[in-house]
Write a protein that holds these residues in place. Structure first.
Motif, PDB file in Angstrom:
ATOM      1  N   SER A   1      34.157  24.356 -13.228  1.00 44.64           N
ATOM      2  CA  SER A   1      33.479  23.362 -12.385  1.00 44.64           C
ATOM      3  C   SER A   1      31.969  23.545 -12.448  1.00 44.64           C
ATOM      4  O   SER A   1      31.469  24.679 -12.434  1.00 44.64           O
ATOM      5  CB  SER A   1      33.916  23.497 -10.920  1.00 44.64           C
TER       6      SER A   1
ATOM      7  N   GLY B   1      32.585  19.217 -14.993  1.00 41.58           N
ATOM      8  CA  GLY B   1      33.470  20.331 -15.293  1.00 41.58           C
ATOM      9  C   GLY B   1      33.695  20.434 -16.785  1.00 41.58           C
ATOM     10  O   GLY B   1      33.010  19.762 -17.577  1.00 41.58           O
TER      11      GLY B   1
ATOM     12  N   THR C   1      34.205  15.151 -16.208  1.00 39.67           N
ATOM     13  CA  THR C   1      33.519  14.654 -15.021  1.00 39.67           C
ATOM     14  C   THR C   1      33.677  15.576 -13.811  1.00 39.67           C
ATOM     15  O   THR C   1      32.942  15.444 -12.837  1.00 39.67           O
ATOM     16  CB  THR C   1      34.039  13.243 -14.691  1.00 39.67           C
ATOM     17  N   SER C   2      34.642  16.486 -13.848  1.00 34.38           N
ATOM     18  CA  SER C   2      34.798  17.483 -12.778  1.00 34.38           C
ATOM     19  C   SER C   2      35.841  18.504 -13.215  1.00 34.38           C
ATOM     20  O   SER C   2      36.554  18.296 -14.201  1.00 34.38           O
ATOM     21  CB  SER C   2      35.260  16.824 -11.466  1.00 34.38           C
TER      22      SER C   2
ATOM     23  N   GLU D   1      27.966  16.857 -10.364  1.00 33.20           N
ATOM     24  CA  GLU D   1      29.423  16.785 -10.428  1.00 33.20           C
ATOM     25  C   GLU D   1      29.769  16.922 -11.907  1.00 33.20           C
ATOM     26  O   GLU D   1      29.168  16.250 -12.747  1.00 33.20           O
ATOM     27  CB  GLU D   1      29.951  15.432  -9.936  1.00 33.20           C
TER      28      GLU D   1
ATOM     29  N   HIS E   1      30.142  21.658 -10.183  1.00 33.38           N
ATOM     30  CA  HIS E   1      29.755  21.053  -8.903  1.00 33.38           C
ATOM     31  C   HIS E   1      28.487  21.754  -8.407  1.00 33.38           C
ATOM     32  O   HIS E   1      28.185  22.863  -8.833  1.00 33.38           O
ATOM     33  CB  HIS E   1      30.916  21.258  -7.913  1.00 33.38           C
TER      34      HIS E   1
END
Ligand SMILES: *Cc1c(COP(=O)(O)O)cnc(C)c1O
Length: 376
Positions: free
Chosen positions: A176, A189, A53-54, A187, A178
Motif C-alpha cells: 500500500s 498500491g 490504484t490501492s 492512494e 496510502h
C-alpha cells in the motif's frame, strides 16, 4: 501539536509530477509507473511488480488470479484492515479468522492448519507493523495443502524475513502507498507476482480485461477484450509522486528507524517497571519502523491515556477493531477456534505518532507525557 501522521514528502515529488504533466502522458503505465515497477522488481525477489490504484485493489487482483470462487474459504487474522477480507468477500468467499500471537500481533501460524477444510483455497498472512509473520511455517502448510499464499504486505515495504523481502515470499504480495504508509502516492498500491506464469493474466485483469499491455509493447496490432478484469492502474501523476520517494527510500527508512529506536529506548524504563509493553521483533525479521505501538493494561487505561495525550496536543490512536466482531465480519466470515488474544490485545494497543521527519524532541515530549500519566 504533534500529529499522529504526516504523509511523506521528500521534496522532489512536485518536480516529477510536473514532468509527468508536461509530457502530456498522465494516464497509467507511463515512464514513472515503469520506474516504480522496476524498483520493486530490483529490490525484491518477485518476477513482476505492477503498480495499482490501492493495496485493496492489488488484493482483489490476487483473489482473481487465485481464482477464488463463491464457497471458497480464505484463512486470515481478524486483527487486520477490512481490505484483507473484503477482496475475497467480493469473490463470494468466506474469510476464516484465526487468532493472533500476542507478541507480534500477527496470525498464529500454529493455529492455521486446524482451520483448513476442503474448501480452503488460500492463506493471507498480514505483516503487522512491518514485522513478518512466521513465513517458513506458513509456506510449508500452504505447500502441503496446495493453498495459495497471498501476503498482505501493505505495511511491509522494505521489511524482510530471513533475508527475503516481504511481499515476494508468497504467490502474490500486496503493498500500500496510502498516505499513512512509509512510502506514499496518496492512494495507491502494488501487486508482486512470484511466478512469471501469472504475469500476462495479471496485466489483463489490471487493464479492464483487455490485452492492451501487449499492444503497447507491439506484440499484437490491436487490443481487445480477452478476460474479466477491472481498472486497477493508477495515474502517472501518482506514480511520479511515489517514485520521488522510492529514489530516497533508504533516507525515509533510516529516519523512521531512528524514531522507532528512540521511542524504544526512552520507553524501556516504563516497560521494566511493568507499566507497559513494547513491540517485539523476532530475530529472523528485519522490520521497517512502520509503526510504534505500546500496550497498556486494558482498554480503560488506553482510553484514558489517549485523552490525556490529546489534551496535550499529541495524536495517539488505537487500531483495528477485530473483523469478526464487525457487522460485515459476522455476516461474511467466521472465527475458527478461540479468540484468546485478538480482542484482548487489540484493546490494549496504542499507536504513537510516527512519520518521516518526526523530530527527536517531539518523541522526547511524547515519552515524557506518557511517563507523567503513570506518575499522576
Ligand atoms: C493500509 C492497509 C491496507 C489497505 O491499503 P489501501 O492502499 O488503502 O487499499 C490493507 N491492509 C493493511 C494491513 C493495511 O495496513
Amino acid at each position: 501539536m504533534i500529529p499522529f501522521n504526516v504523509p511523506p514528502c521528500v521534496g522532489d515529488e512536485i518536480q516529477y509530477v510536473s514532468q509527468a504533466i508536461k509530457k502530456h502522458r498522465i494516464s497509467g503505465d507511463g515512464e514513472f509507473t515503469k520506474r516504480c515497477n522496476k524498483w520493486f522488481e530490483d529490490n525484491t525477489a518477485c518476477a513482476k511488480a505492477l503498480l495499482t490504484t490501492s493495496c485493496t485493489h492489488a488484493t482483489e487482483m490476487a483473489a482473481i488470479l487465485a481464482e477464488i470462487k463463491p464457497g471458497d474459504e480464505v484463512i486470515m487474522p481478524a486483527y487486520t484492515f477490512v481490505s484483507t477480507a473484503d477482496a475475497f468477500v467480493l469473490r463470494g468467499a468466506t474469510p476464516v479468522f484465526v487468532d493472533i500471537r500476542p507478541d507480534t500481533m500477527n496470525i498464529d501460524e500454529q493455529l492455521i492448519e486446524r482451520a483448513i477444510t476442503d474448501k480452503t483455497k488460500a492463506i493471507v498472512p498480514v505483516h503487522y507493523a512491518g514485522v513478518a509473520c512466521e513465513m517458513d511455517t506458513i509456506m510449508d502448510i500452504a505447500k502441503r495443502h496446495n493453498l495459495f499464499v497471498i501476503e498482505d504486505a501493505a505495511q511491509a515495504v522494505k521489511s524482510s524475513y530471513k533475508g527475503q523481502s516481504l511481499g515476494a515470499i508468497g504467490d502474490f504480495g500486496c503493498y500500500s502507498f496510502h498516505e499513512t504508509k512509509n512510502y506514499s502516492m496518496g492512494e495507491g498500491g502494488a501487486i508482486l507476482i512470484k511466478d512469471k506464469s501469472y504475469i500476462e493474466r495479471a496485466e489483463i485483469i489490471r487493464e479492464k480485461g483487455t490485452n492492451r499491455s501487449k499492444f503497447y509493447r507491439g506484440e499484437i496490432d490491436k487490443y481487445t477484450w480477452v478476460d474479466a478484469g477491472s481498472s486497477y492502474l493508477p495515474s502517472e501523476m501518482n506514480a511520479a509522486y511515489l517514485y520521488a520517494q522510492l529514489e530516497r527510500a533508504d533516507e525515509i527508512y533510516d529516519d523512521r528507524m531512528k524514531s522507532w529506536n528512540k521511542y524504544y529506548k526512552t520507553l524501556t524504563p516504563l516497560k521494566e517497571k511493568g507499566l507497559l509493553d513494547l513491540p517485539f521483533v523476532p530475530e529472523e525479521c528485519v522490520h521497517n519502523a512502520h509503526m510504534f505501538y505500546i500496550k497498556l493494561k486494558d482498554i480503560e487505561e488506553r482510553t484514558s491515556l489517549i485523552s490525556c495525550l490529546k489534551e496535550r496536543g499529541i495524536g495517539a490512536v488505537f487500531h483495528y477493531i477485530p473483523l469478526h466482531t464487525a457487522p460485515a465480519g459476522k455476516r461474511y466470515g467466521r472465527f475458527d477456534g478461540e479468540d484468546r488474544f485478538t480482542t484482548k490485545e487489540s484493546e490494549r494497543l496504542l499507536r504513537l505518532p510516527m512519520y518521516y521527519g518526526l523530530k527527536e524532541d517531539d518523541i522526547e515530549i511524547i515519552c515524557n507525557n506518557i511517563e507523567d500519566y503513570f506518575n499522576k
